[in-house]
Design a protein around this motif. Sequence first.
Motif, short mmCIF file in Angstrom:
data_model
loop_
_atom_site.label_atom_id
_atom_site.label_comp_id
_atom_site.label_asym_id
_atom_site.label_seq_id
_atom_site.Cartn_x
_atom_site.Cartn_y
_atom_site.Cartn_z
N ALA A 253 1.06 -1.25 -0.02
CA ALA A 253 0.04 0.04 0.11
C ALA A 253 0.75 1.11 0.03
O ALA A 253 0.53 2.22 -0.57
N ARG A 254 2.11 1.22 0.85
CA ARG A 254 2.90 2.38 0.83
C ARG A 254 3.77 2.33 -0.79
O ARG A 254 3.81 3.38 -0.93
N ALA A 255 4.22 1.07 -1.00
CA ALA A 255 5.07 1.25 -2.09
C ALA A 255 4.27 1.58 -3.30
O ALA A 255 5.06 2.17 -4.17
N ALA A 256 3.27 1.39 -3.44
CA ALA A 256 2.47 1.83 -4.82
C ALA A 256 2.76 3.30 -5.03
O ALA A 256 3.18 3.60 -6.11
N GLU A 257 2.46 4.31 -3.97
CA GLU A 257 2.69 5.47 -4.22
C GLU A 257 4.17 5.89 -4.75
O GLU A 257 4.40 6.59 -5.59
N ARG A 258 5.13 5.12 -3.94
CA ARG A 258 6.52 5.10 -4.39
C ARG A 258 6.71 5.05 -5.82
O ARG A 258 7.47 5.59 -6.59
N PRO A 272 5.33 -2.85 -8.92
CA PRO A 272 5.97 -3.54 -10.14
C PRO A 272 6.50 -4.95 -9.69
O PRO A 272 7.26 -5.40 -8.89
N VAL A 273 6.38 -5.93 -10.69
CA VAL A 273 6.94 -7.20 -10.65
C VAL A 273 8.59 -6.95 -10.54
O VAL A 273 9.13 -7.61 -9.67
N ARG A 274 9.04 -5.83 -11.34
CA ARG A 274 10.41 -5.76 -11.47
C ARG A 274 10.64 -4.68 -10.30
O ARG A 274 11.27 -3.45 -10.76
N SER A 275 10.61 -4.98 -9.04
CA SER A 275 10.84 -3.93 -8.09
C SER A 275 11.37 -4.66 -6.77
O SER A 275 11.00 -5.89 -6.79
N GLU A 276 11.93 -4.11 -5.97
CA GLU A 276 12.34 -4.86 -4.71
C GLU A 276 11.23 -5.61 -4.08
O GLU A 276 11.22 -6.68 -3.83
N VAL A 277 10.36 -4.65 -3.69
CA VAL A 277 9.39 -5.32 -3.13
C VAL A 277 8.40 -6.16 -3.68
O VAL A 277 7.94 -7.30 -3.04
N ARG A 280 10.26 -9.60 -3.50
CA ARG A 280 10.34 -9.96 -2.40
C ARG A 280 8.72 -10.67 -1.97
O ARG A 280 8.70 -11.80 -1.44
N TYR A 281 7.78 -9.86 -2.39
CA TYR A 281 6.43 -10.61 -2.15
C TYR A 281 6.40 -11.75 -2.96
O TYR A 281 5.89 -12.64 -2.63
N LEU A 282 6.86 -11.93 -4.30
CA LEU A 282 6.87 -12.96 -5.23
C LEU A 282 7.40 -14.29 -4.38
O LEU A 282 7.07 -15.37 -4.15
N GLY A 283 8.54 -13.92 -3.80
CA GLY A 283 9.20 -15.01 -2.99
C GLY A 283 8.75 -15.29 -2.07
O GLY A 283 8.53 -16.83 -1.67
N ALA A 284 8.05 -14.39 -0.87
CA ALA A 284 7.14 -14.90 -0.14
C ALA A 284 6.03 -15.61 -0.27
O ALA A 284 5.44 -16.76 0.43
N MET A 285 5.40 -15.17 -1.35
CA MET A 285 3.93 -15.72 -1.74
C MET A 285 4.22 -17.21 -2.13
O MET A 285 3.72 -18.03 -1.91
#
Lengths: 476, 147
Positions: A253-258, A272-277, A280-285
């Motif tokens: 929710a925070r990253a989207a704005e960034r 974005p798929v190609r962003s750090e978060v 990381r989410y893809l790895g966790a998910m």
Amino acid sequence: MDPRRFERVDETTWRYGPEGAMRVPAVIYATEPLLREMDEKVLEQLRNVATLPGIVEAAFAMPDAHWGYGFPIGGVAAFDPERGGVVSAGGVGFDISCGVRTHLTGLREADIAAVRERLADELFRTVPAGLGRRGRIRLDDRAMDAMLAGGAAWAVAEGYGEDADLERIEERGRTAGADPDAVSRRARERQREEMGTLGSGNHYLEVQVVDRVEDEATARAFGLRPGEVVVTIHCGSRGLGHQIGTDYLREMARAAERHGIRLPDRELACAPVRSEVGRRYLGAMRAGINCALANRQIVAHLARTVFARFFPGIRLPLLFDVSHNTCKEEVHATAEGPRRLFVHRKGATRAFPPEHPDIPEPLRPWGQPVLIGGSMGTGSWVLAGARADGTRAFASAVHGAGRAISRHRALRTFRGEQVVRALAERGILVRSVSLRGVAEEAPAAYKDVDAVVEAAHRAGLARKVAHLRPLIVIKG
Amino acid sequence: MTGSERTRRQCGYELFPHGADVGVRGFGPDRATAFAEAARALTAVVTDPDRVEPREPVAIHCEAEDDEMLLIDWLDAVIYYMATLGMVFGRYEVEIRDHRLEATAWGEPVDPERHQPAVEPKAATLTELAVRHEPDGRWIAQCVVDV
């Protein structure tokens, strides 16, 4: 919803837009009666999803769609990472990789008639269900990492099940690209005592009988014979998946704005798929997906131990295991040729058509099995990926009946004891820790699963193979 | 005291329907009471909070950028402790300064026989999320919980 708001493309395809900030149209697959009953919020949420960067073709909804969190439940959306495409925690949901698996028993209904009560009691005693029931397996940090990376393959290596099971699980039981380090301490703590547990709500273990076959050749290939008994398990990634959803929804929710993404609704939290978060989410998910696959594998193992006590030597081979809350990287044909996309299925099942290379070989000519859970009174369905005359919604199909009335209203309308008695009169044994839980899950609280399946069949999302009627229901 | 008696006293909780899930709403004369009551509503999703013995205290702290995210963090923290400690909570004492919350949740281990736990909350969601001061002076804190 008013059908006049849509362009009716064919009997079961309804298109809206694009208009305003929508990058692609919204498309709903449904019969006219199902569309009329559908929540207005489904279209609102599809319109919002259609504004997200990198979305391809359309924001889709299945015939069982209803109001979800950001994405509708029963929603499908694919994003192209080459064009700024996103991954969304809301598009996967909190119960990552919640899904269904069905095992064949080879037993006739008559074979279990004499032991039905005891079988129900033993399953209920052996498979932990409901809030406050712990699993028997405790994982330390190293074992947790191995489980998160290994999924059902880890569980089999630990002695829960057999190698042959893995052939019948999506991605052969282990999703690549899982990153256990991206899973928080809290998520791990929530999972420590929850391996091999069913959970609560609409999750269940059922002993069912094949009571109607709609497509004989496919049913035969799937091992489904009329009058034979199967075991079906519906559960997910438990506390670990819920916490990953919680952690990343907030962070995204925070990253989207960034990342300069305007969210029409905070719940669409994405990156974005190609962003750090995003990475990381893809790895966790994916670690969450592996947790769900391992969990269902262990629950199945527990069910097998119970069946073996009553029927020595029985194997319970796995028909298939499908997930319905995921984001998967898949190659799909598009107007511009094949593209590698991140396909979100929130309350929707993957449904690969016949001859798809990712379907296990013996099943390949028939299409991927699609397992649909109904309510405990109405039964469930086995479908198969539709004919390859143009797959729809990135080869996706429905996942269940969906609720007709809220838990709140169900609780005021039904009494647990009455539900249990009424089902017993119809030959269905229910075992649950909570009569209140049973009331909330009363069959009449759910929509007609047959209507949803019929719509999926007519829309060419998946085709009907067999109907399953419950004999024993174990609920949390 | 039942939920409806508390309503008349300007503080209490209620559940509201949402699709497959359920909404929790707490209200009271100040923000902290509304938060405490929202947590009682969360307990009510699982079991009757009045049936829970407040035997053991659990300390909870959270901090967020605004009131709404603080409510999410608070309810998620309660869900986390329910899940990891295997407890249900019947009473909550909450203090809020700016966007920092200090609380004690009082409860006991889940007893399936006595509590008849219905459904396990998975997470607080941003759907129907609101923390607001009503014109009649009451504070309301609410959101939908995924179960």
